[in-house]
Design an enzyme around this catalytic site. Structure first.
Site, PDB file in Angstrom:
ATOM      1  N   VAL A 611       0.847  -1.193   0.000  1.00  0.00           N
ATOM      2  CA  VAL A 611       0.000   0.000   0.000  1.00  0.00           C
ATOM      3  C   VAL A 611       0.884   1.245   0.000  1.00  0.00           C
ATOM      4  O   VAL A 611       1.711   1.428   0.901  1.00  0.00           O
ATOM      5  CB  VAL A 611      -0.921   0.021   1.251  1.00  0.00           C
ATOM      6  CG1 VAL A 611      -1.836   1.250   1.194  1.00  0.00           C
ATOM      7  CG2 VAL A 611      -1.754  -1.250   1.342  1.00  0.00           C
ATOM      8  N   ASP A 680      -6.343  -2.801  -8.516  1.00  0.00           N
ATOM      9  CA  ASP A 680      -5.150  -2.610  -7.682  1.00  0.00           C
ATOM     10  C   ASP A 680      -5.514  -1.789  -6.434  1.00  0.00           C
ATOM     11  O   ASP A 680      -5.085  -2.097  -5.319  1.00  0.00           O
ATOM     12  CB  ASP A 680      -4.077  -1.898  -8.515  1.00  0.00           C
ATOM     13  CG  ASP A 680      -2.827  -1.613  -7.706  1.00  0.00           C
ATOM     14  OD1 ASP A 680      -2.082  -2.569  -7.422  1.00  0.00           O
ATOM     15  OD2 ASP A 680      -2.614  -0.439  -7.335  1.00  0.00           O
ATOM     16  N   LYS A 684      -5.556  -2.737  -2.241  1.00  0.00           N
ATOM     17  CA  LYS A 684      -4.958  -1.937  -1.167  1.00  0.00           C
ATOM     18  C   LYS A 684      -5.988  -1.601  -0.100  1.00  0.00           C
ATOM     19  O   LYS A 684      -5.690  -1.660   1.108  1.00  0.00           O
ATOM     20  CB  LYS A 684      -4.365  -0.657  -1.753  1.00  0.00           C
ATOM     21  CG  LYS A 684      -3.160  -0.949  -2.646  1.00  0.00           C
ATOM     22  CD  LYS A 684      -2.795   0.257  -3.485  1.00  0.00           C
ATOM     23  CE  LYS A 684      -1.558  -0.031  -4.326  1.00  0.00           C
ATOM     24  NZ  LYS A 684      -1.395   0.919  -5.417  1.00  0.00           N
ATOM     25  N   GLY A 799       6.236   3.786  -8.455  1.00  0.00           N
ATOM     26  CA  GLY A 799       7.535   4.010  -9.100  1.00  0.00           C
ATOM     27  C   GLY A 799       8.545   3.015  -8.572  1.00  0.00           C
ATOM     28  O   GLY A 799       8.493   2.614  -7.404  1.00  0.00           O
TER      29      GLY A 799
HETATM   30  N1  LIG Z   1       5.280  -0.283  -9.832  1.00  0.00           N
HETATM   31  C1  LIG Z   1       5.102   0.121  -8.621  1.00  0.00           C
HETATM   32  O1  LIG Z   1       5.212   1.293  -8.328  1.00  0.00           O
HETATM   33  C2  LIG Z   1       4.759  -0.844  -7.537  1.00  0.00           C
HETATM   34  C3  LIG Z   1       4.539  -0.371  -6.251  1.00  0.00           C
HETATM   35  C4  LIG Z   1       4.212  -1.297  -5.248  1.00  0.00           C
HETATM   36  C5  LIG Z   1       4.135  -2.651  -5.546  1.00  0.00           C
HETATM   37  N2  LIG Z   1       4.364  -3.068  -6.814  1.00  0.00           N
HETATM   38  C6  LIG Z   1       4.265  -4.483  -7.088  1.00  0.00           C
HETATM   39  O2  LIG Z   1       5.497  -4.943  -7.584  1.00  0.00           O
HETATM   40  C7  LIG Z   1       5.290  -6.177  -8.235  1.00  0.00           C
HETATM   41  C8  LIG Z   1       6.187  -6.281  -9.446  1.00  0.00           C
HETATM   42  O3  LIG Z   1       5.878  -5.291 -10.362  1.00  0.00           O
HETATM   43  P1  LIG Z   1       6.819  -5.034 -11.603  1.00  0.00           P
HETATM   44  O4  LIG Z   1       6.373  -3.782 -12.224  1.00  0.00           O
HETATM   45  O5  LIG Z   1       8.221  -5.135 -11.217  1.00  0.00           O
HETATM   46  O6  LIG Z   1       6.424  -6.260 -12.541  1.00  0.00           O
HETATM   47  P2  LIG Z   1       7.221  -6.797 -13.829  1.00  0.00           P
HETATM   48  O7  LIG Z   1       6.216  -7.369 -14.728  1.00  0.00           O
HETATM   49  O8  LIG Z   1       8.149  -5.747 -14.336  1.00  0.00           O
HETATM   50  O9  LIG Z   1       8.123  -7.958 -13.214  1.00  0.00           O
HETATM   51  C9  LIG Z   1       7.579  -9.131 -12.719  1.00  0.00           C
HETATM   52  C10 LIG Z   1       8.686 -10.150 -12.629  1.00  0.00           C
HETATM   53  O10 LIG Z   1       8.157 -11.333 -12.051  1.00  0.00           O
HETATM   54  C11 LIG Z   1       8.596 -12.467 -12.788  1.00  0.00           C
HETATM   55  N3  LIG Z   1       7.659 -13.553 -12.570  1.00  0.00           N
HETATM   56  C12 LIG Z   1       6.375 -13.666 -12.961  1.00  0.00           C
HETATM   57  N4  LIG Z   1       5.867 -14.846 -12.543  1.00  0.00           N
HETATM   58  C13 LIG Z   1       6.841 -15.472 -11.881  1.00  0.00           C
HETATM   59  C14 LIG Z   1       6.943 -16.718 -11.212  1.00  0.00           C
HETATM   60  N5  LIG Z   1       5.891 -17.556 -11.131  1.00  0.00           N
HETATM   61  N6  LIG Z   1       8.104 -17.049 -10.627  1.00  0.00           N
HETATM   62  C15 LIG Z   1       9.159 -16.218 -10.683  1.00  0.00           C
HETATM   63  N7  LIG Z   1       9.119 -15.031 -11.298  1.00  0.00           N
HETATM   64  C16 LIG Z   1       7.980 -14.664 -11.892  1.00  0.00           C
HETATM   65  C17 LIG Z   1       8.670 -11.970 -14.191  1.00  0.00           C
HETATM   66  O11 LIG Z   1       9.497 -12.805 -14.985  1.00  0.00           O
HETATM   67  C18 LIG Z   1       9.271 -10.577 -13.957  1.00  0.00           C
HETATM   68  O12 LIG Z   1      10.674 -10.707 -13.807  1.00  0.00           O
HETATM   69  C19 LIG Z   1       3.804  -6.253  -8.506  1.00  0.00           C
HETATM   70  O13 LIG Z   1       3.216  -7.192  -7.625  1.00  0.00           O
HETATM   71  C20 LIG Z   1       3.312  -4.852  -8.169  1.00  0.00           C
HETATM   72  O14 LIG Z   1       2.010  -4.816  -7.694  1.00  0.00           O
HETATM   73  C21 LIG Z   1       4.674  -2.198  -7.804  1.00  0.00           C
HETATM   74  N1  LIG Z   2       0.418   0.252  -9.820  1.00  0.00           N
HETATM   75  C1  LIG Z   2       0.414   0.733  -8.498  1.00  0.00           C
HETATM   76  C2  LIG Z   2       1.784   0.719  -7.917  1.00  0.00           C
HETATM   77  C3  LIG Z   2       1.771   0.859  -6.431  1.00  0.00           C
HETATM   78  O1  LIG Z   2       1.321  -0.327  -5.831  1.00  0.00           O
HETATM   79  C4  LIG Z   2      -0.120   2.132  -8.495  1.00  0.00           C
HETATM   80  O2  LIG Z   2      -0.256   2.711  -9.564  1.00  0.00           O
HETATM   81  O3  LIG Z   2      -0.455   2.636  -7.448  1.00  0.00           O
HETATM   82 NA    NA Z   3       3.749   1.520   2.037  1.00  0.00          NA
END
Ligand SMILES: NC(=O)c1ccc[n+]([C@@H]2O[C@H](COP(=O)([O-])OP(=O)(O)OC[C@H]3O[C@@H](n4cnc5c(N)ncnc54)[C@H](O)[C@@H]3O)[C@@H](O)[C@H]2O)c1
Ligand SMILES: N[C@@H](CCO)C(=O)O
Ligand code: NA
Length: 817
Positions: A611, A680, A684, A799
């Site tokens: 979150v 999403d 949260k 980010g």
């Molecule tokens: N982007 C943000 O600001 C943000 C903020 C908070 C949380 N998150 C969370 O971060 C997480 C990752 O996001 P991201 O943008 O890096 O995603 P992404 O798609 O760039 O990367 C995901 C990675 O997971 C791997 N993957 C998928 N299934 C898999 C499995 N079964 N076993 C092993 N590896 C596996 C993929 O190969 C890839 O390397 C998400 O759950 C997202 O909700 C993102």
């Molecule tokens: N995709 C999410 C990242 C943070 O979890 C957002 O836009 O808030």
């Molecule tokens: Na947080």
């Protein structure tokens, strides 16, 4: 005057014998006249033992004799000029002939008595000592080979004879008086009894010889030259971070060497201890190393323990029954019985209820011990006052040792916390009231993990190593690996933490390396010959099987599969850190299960970035609740993506292009539809509601969509973007309506009275959520304490950098709370 004792490896090769002579020369150059005690060449005692057993069984011994001859002759031929070899070879040959006759005798009789065996074994020390003294004579003409049968008088307890100290000291002093100015090379291990027969002093006997000589001659120092860098904090084969100890008291050295650290055999220290002669353990193969000094007046140390010793295979017998309660003499009978039968008891514990006594023995003694108990207590067993004990196998002993433990509270706590946090089950515990040893019995399979965890816990000036198994190398995963690499020195120096990524997987490949993957070369590692196709079940199985201390499963994926393994990991006391929201936002039952598993198994489950990315939201909510506050209302903007869109949807900009930009900037989920359809955000809100104490299910969160139905139904991401373009008019109409009213668009979540909903709203300047920029999140908690004005957390909520930083913090906090 110093005693210099050289063990088998120091007389094992041409090179080591040369070093040995250099060590002696150094002493002589300082004007000293040391007494040198020598063991048999390494492997020779075993060779002699095998030859004696072969002879007794009627098997040929020629090969053994040849090998013996070759090893000794080889050294003579390498280290002595041809001209001087002959007399030495002849004398050695004479000794070998004697030995051969002796072995033939054993062969004819088909009998090997302890007395004869001692005689056979004595050839090891006698040959080595003669050999070394003969080589030394070239450098020190005053060298003299002395057989300790002339010096040490014992009883007739062959194999482990007891020394007549008074007579022995007289003999030693007399001998030295009669040989003034000579440089003595004395056989270790062997002695003689009153009947003139050869005896031996038992395991580690050469150390004992050195201590006896040292005590008799009032030596300044007894140096034990071996092949390791002194006594270490733990067994270095199992604990990579183990380090050499500069100083130990006699008690500590005894405690440490009873188990594991076979650097010195404890009873051998007694003569030195009685006369307060320091024992210095040195390494023949590392002359620059100062060694470990065992002395009575150690410098005070700030560390609570000196070291951790271990025995990696013991069996435990638990004697239980009502017949023991309040019965004086029961344990006396039990342990006299074991003593009489020469069964060594490693550890004993008895609860004050007196209902059971547990003791540990070497595995090879266990069955016999049990049988003996069956015989001795036959009556009690028949009357069912005692149960026939079972034998528990595959156990190990771990003991922390140090005189500083005395009168210091918290040591046991620290030991058990380190064990408990790592899921190590303690089977039995023993601590004497002397307080310089706490021993625990644990499963053998856990020993390496336990030793490392306990070592990390006590030697805090060293870094603690986190063993991480990381999933996901995408946007967040790779950013985190980069941060860990960039800050590794800082982490070690400032936080005393080293993050070792042992396992790494994305959806295509995985690689596991217990020594740690390079944080800057992980891409290559994931694709080189040691990597394999990704297989999550195998990855998790290997993680459990490696059983590493301070272990963490890290989920940086957006996939549902890893969530299914969290509970299993936690039950193995492996902590879980995740930015993936799926596990916490599935069925409530699963949410509960994870917390229960973490609590019961002493593992951490951290998910701050679920979150508001790195913003301290989960932590704030938890702190509010643990301090007794009650959350009445939450209002929040928790989609960084949607926040970014509305903060930039101005003037001529198209809605479609801004969504694309949010994705390019790494704010969106891997699939941006998850952000714009509210899913999403829903996750949260659900996690917050649950953490605030409301057992909601996913469907309980009401989502008022902010997109037209056609956009929501787009079957692919490409189709989704097309639909956004097709609906530009819808979005600009929304924007214009808000602008006309002097308002802005905000997608806001609310939690009140256990009900959660997310809706599109237009807010004016007065509203606290009016002022936002970038991908800001904002959350306001109205609580019993924060009633008049809510507690507000605000800042970038999406980010890669801020998210990875949040995961980083969670990771470093593992095991600290
Ligand atoms: N982007 C943000 O600001 C943000 C903020 C908070 C949380 N998150 C969370 O971060 C997480 C990752 O996001 P991201 O943008 O890096 O995603 P992404 O798609 O760039 O990367 C995901 C990675 O997971 C791997 N993957 C998928 N299934 C898999 C499995 N079964 N076993 C092993 N590896 C596996 C993929 O190969 C890839 O390397 C998400 O759950 C997202 O909700 C993102
Ligand atoms: N995709 C999410 C990242 C943070 O979890 C957002 O836009 O808030
Ligand atoms: Na947080």
């Amino acid at each position: 005057m110093n005693i210099l004792k050289f063990g088998g490896t120091s007389v094992g090769s041409v090179a080591s014998i040369s070093t040995l002579l250099d060590v002696v020369a150094r002493e002589v150059a300082r004007g000293e006249r040391p007494v040198v005690v020598l063991s048999a060449m390494s492997g020779v005692t075993n060779l002699l033992l095998a030859a004696a057993e072969d002879a007794a069984a009627g098997r040929p011994v020629t090969t053994s004799l040849m090998e013996l001859e070759n090893r000794h002759f080889g050294v003579v031929k390498s280290l002595l000029d041809a001209a001087r070899q002959n007399p030495v070879l002849t004398r050695l040959k004479l000794l070998f002939n004697e030995l051969e006759d002796l072995l033939h005798g054993i062969g004819s009789l088909r009998e090997l008595t302890p007395q004869t065996l001692d005689r056979v074994l004595s050839y090891g020390e006698r040959c080595a000592t003669f050999l070394v003294s003969a080589l030394a004579a070239g450098r020190f003409p005053e060298a003299l080979c002395v057989e300790a049968t002339e010096l040490i008088r014992t009883d007739a307890h062959y194999g482990q004879a007891r020394v007549d100290t008074e007579l022995t000291e007289q003999l030693i002093r007399g001998f030295v008086r009669e040989h003034p100015g000579r440089l003595l090379f004395v056989t270790g291990f062997i002695a003689r009894n009153a009947q003139g027969r050869v005896t031996t002093l038992g395991r580690g006997g050469s150390d004992y010889t050195a201590a006896i000589l040292g005590a008799a001659l009032g030596a300044q120092e007894i140096q034990i030259w071996t092949d390791v860098n002194g006594m270490m904090t733990a067994d270095p084969r199992m604990v990579k971070k183990a380090f050499s100890l500069p100083e130990l008291s006699y008690t500590e050295a005894m405690e440490l060497s009873y188990f594991g650290a076979k650097v010195i055999y404890p009873p051998t220290m007694i003569p030195a201890f009685m006369k307060r002669i320091p024992i210095v353990i040195r390494n023949t193969f590392d002359l620059d190393f100062a060694g470990t000094t065992i002395r009575h007046d150690c410098q005070p140390s700030a560390l609570p323990i000196k070291g951790i010793s271990s025995i990696n295979d013991v069996s435990v017998i638990n004697v239980e029954g009502s017949g023991m309660v309040g019965k004086a003499g029961f344990s006396g009978r039990l342990f006299s019985l074991l003593a009489r039968e020469q069964i060594n008891v490693i550890l004993i514990t008895q609860a004050s209820s007196e209902h059971s006594i547990t003791f540990a023995v070497a595995p090879h003694d266990a069955v016999r011990a049990r049988e003996l108990i069956g015989q001795e207590f036959e009556l009690e067993l028949q009357a069912r006052k005692l149960e026939l004990p079972g034998i528990e196998q595959d156990l190990a002993v771990l003991a922390i040792v140090g005189e500083n433990m005395k009168q210091t509270p918290g040591i046991a706590g620290k030991l058990f916390q380190a064990l408990g946090r790592n899921g190590v089950n303690v089977r039995a515990i023993a601590q004497g009231s002397s307080e310089y040893n706490i021993s625990v019995i644990i499963g053998r399979a856990d020993l390496a993990k336990a030793l490392n965890a306990v070592h990390d816990a006590f030697f805090v000036e060293l870094t603690k190593t986190l063993h991480v198994f990381a999933l996901g190398t995408g946007n967040i995963g790779r950013t985190l690996l980069g941060q860990l690499h960039a800050h590794r020195d800082f982490l070690r120096e400032q936080n005393g933490v080293q993050v070792r990524v042992v396992g790494l997987s994305n959806s295509r490949r995985m690689v596991i390396d217990p020594s740690g993957l390079p944080l800057d070369g992980w891409e290559a590692a994931l694709n080189n010959g040691h990597s394999e196709p990704a297989d999550l079940a195998r990855f998790v199985a290997r993680m459990k099987q490696l059983n590493l201390p301070n272990c963490v499963l890290l989920d940086n994926t957006a996939a549902p599969e890893p969530a299914a393994h969290y509970a299993d990991a936690l039950r193995h006391s492996i902590s879980v850190v995740t930015c993936n929201k799926i596990a916490n936002s599935g069925p409530y039952q699963q949410y509960r299960e994870l917390r229960d598993a973490a609590r019961q198994h002493g593992a951490d489950f951290y998910y701050e970035t679920n979150v508001g990315a790195g913003l301290p939201i989960i932590r704030t909510l938890r702190d509010l609740r643990t301090s007794g506050d009650r959350v009445e209302r939450i209002e929040a903007i928790l989609s960084g993506t949607i926040s970014f869109i509305f903060n930039n949807f101005r003037g001529e900009a198209s809605f479609h292009d801004i969504v694309r930009e949010a994705q390019q900037r790494g704010y969106t989920e891997p699939d941006p539809r998850d952000d714009l359809n509210g899913r999403d955000f829903m996750r949260k809100m659900l996690i917050l509601a649950r953490d605030a104490g409301h057992p909601l299910e996913p469907d309980d969160v009401i989502i008022e969509p902010m997109l037209p139905a056609a956009c929501l139904q787009a079957p692919t991401v490409a189709a989704f973007y097309e639909q956004l373009r097709a609906h530009e008019a819808y979005f600009s109409e929304l924007k214009d309506r808000a602008a006309a009213a002097g308002q802005v668009l905000r997608y806001i979540g609310q939690l009140e009275d256990g009900r959660a909903r997310i809706s599109l709203q237009m807010v004016d300047e007065q509203h606290p959520f009016y002022q936002l920029s970038g991908a800001d999140n904002v959350i306001s908690f109205t609580t019993e304490r924060y009633k008049e004005r809510p507690l507000v957390v605000k800042g970038p909520g999406a980010g890669a950098e801020v998210t990875a930083a949040g995961v980083f913090a969670d990771l470093v906090n593992v095991g600290t709370r």
